[in-house]
Enzyme design. Structure first.
Site, mmCIF file in Angstrom:
data_model
loop_
_atom_site.group_PDB
_atom_site.id
_atom_site.type_symbol
_atom_site.label_atom_id
_atom_site.label_comp_id
_atom_site.label_asym_id
_atom_site.label_seq_id
_atom_site.Cartn_x
_atom_site.Cartn_y
_atom_site.Cartn_z
ATOM 1 N N SER A 132 21.155 14.819 25.042
ATOM 2 C CA SER A 132 22.528 15.021 24.573
ATOM 3 C C SER A 132 22.786 16.446 24.101
ATOM 4 O O SER A 132 23.927 16.892 24.048
ATOM 5 C CB SER A 132 22.861 14.035 23.447
ATOM 6 O OG SER A 132 22.100 14.318 22.288
ATOM 7 N N LYS A 171 23.029 16.729 16.144
ATOM 8 C CA LYS A 171 24.351 17.093 16.654
ATOM 9 C C LYS A 171 24.873 18.342 15.957
ATOM 10 O O LYS A 171 24.425 18.696 14.860
ATOM 11 C CB LYS A 171 25.365 15.963 16.428
ATOM 12 C CG LYS A 171 25.022 14.637 17.067
ATOM 13 C CD LYS A 171 25.078 14.678 18.584
ATOM 14 C CE LYS A 171 24.683 13.343 19.165
ATOM 15 N NZ LYS A 171 24.589 13.395 20.653
#
Length: 221
Positions: free
Chosen positions: A140, A177
């Protein structure tokens, strides 16, 4: 593995450097009893990453501790040092544990979750105490952080806008993230455009708990 001889060499190198078992344990992130067991040869198999970390801290050749060389000199090394290299102060080199995942690193600190150790140059003692490395799974955050990369993480419960963080969602799902703040919203952003940003508005922001910030990405060749 002749753990008794390995233990004797660890003890001799430790005493030569003037460290107590407790002091060596603190530098390695281990307790005194573990060092005692290593030196007494009571641990039947010592992981090679652990031996390498001990050797680095004691400034001896890892192959000497692991009984992988016939040379009996602990200072002997087959590595050639570049004459243009910058020598960093040994006091600022810390042995940092590498955890197998985000959840393992922040949820428990048992030795079973440590897959290795890494020497890192960190000036601040306080920062060193709150630093860990974690092996990243998934894509990701590709291309900046790839599957299998290690990240150096500073444990803290806050982050500035735009920093890459390690966070928990709903107390269970650990993620890496980029965090963005705007008005009444927190957004967790992936570098990989195939993954959509996740937005948490109003009371939903309480679902996010910051565990640390990513300081460095460590890639393997």
């Amino acid at each position: 593995m002749n753990t008794i001889e390995i233990g004797n060499r660890i003890k001799a190198a430790r005493e030569e450097k003037g460290l107590t078992q407790e002091e060596l344990g603190i530098r390695l992130g281990l307790n005194k009893s573990t060092i005692q067991r290593y030196e007494a040869g009571k641990i039947l198999r010592i992981k090679l990453p652990v031996l390498e970390s001990i050797a680095i801290e004691l400034n001896v050749n890892p192959e000497y501790l692991a009984l992988k060389t016939d040379d009996t000199s602990p200072r002997h090394s087959s590595h050639i040092i570049d004459s243009n290299a910058t020598i960093l102060p040994q006091d600022n080199v810390h042995i940092i544990p590498i955890y197998e995942s985000v959840s393992a690193g922040f949820g428990a600190y048992a030795d079973d979750y440590v897959v290795g150790y890494m020497p890192l140059y960190i000036v601040s003692e306080e920062e060193a105490k709150n630093t860990m490395c974690i092996v990243v799974s998934g894509d990701s955050m590709y291309p900046k952080i790839e599957n299998g990369d290690k990240i150096q993480v500073l444990r803290q419960d806050w982050a500035e806008d735009g920093q890459v963080v390690v966070a928990l969602i709903d107390g269970e799902n650990g993620v890496v993230k980029k965090i963005k703040y705007s008005d009444d919203k927190i957004t967790l952003v992936s570098f990989n455009p195939e993954y959509q940003p996740r937005e948490f508005v109003g009371a939903e922001r309480d679902r996010i708990r910051i565990l640390g910030i990513v300081k460095t990405v460590i890639k393997s060749l």
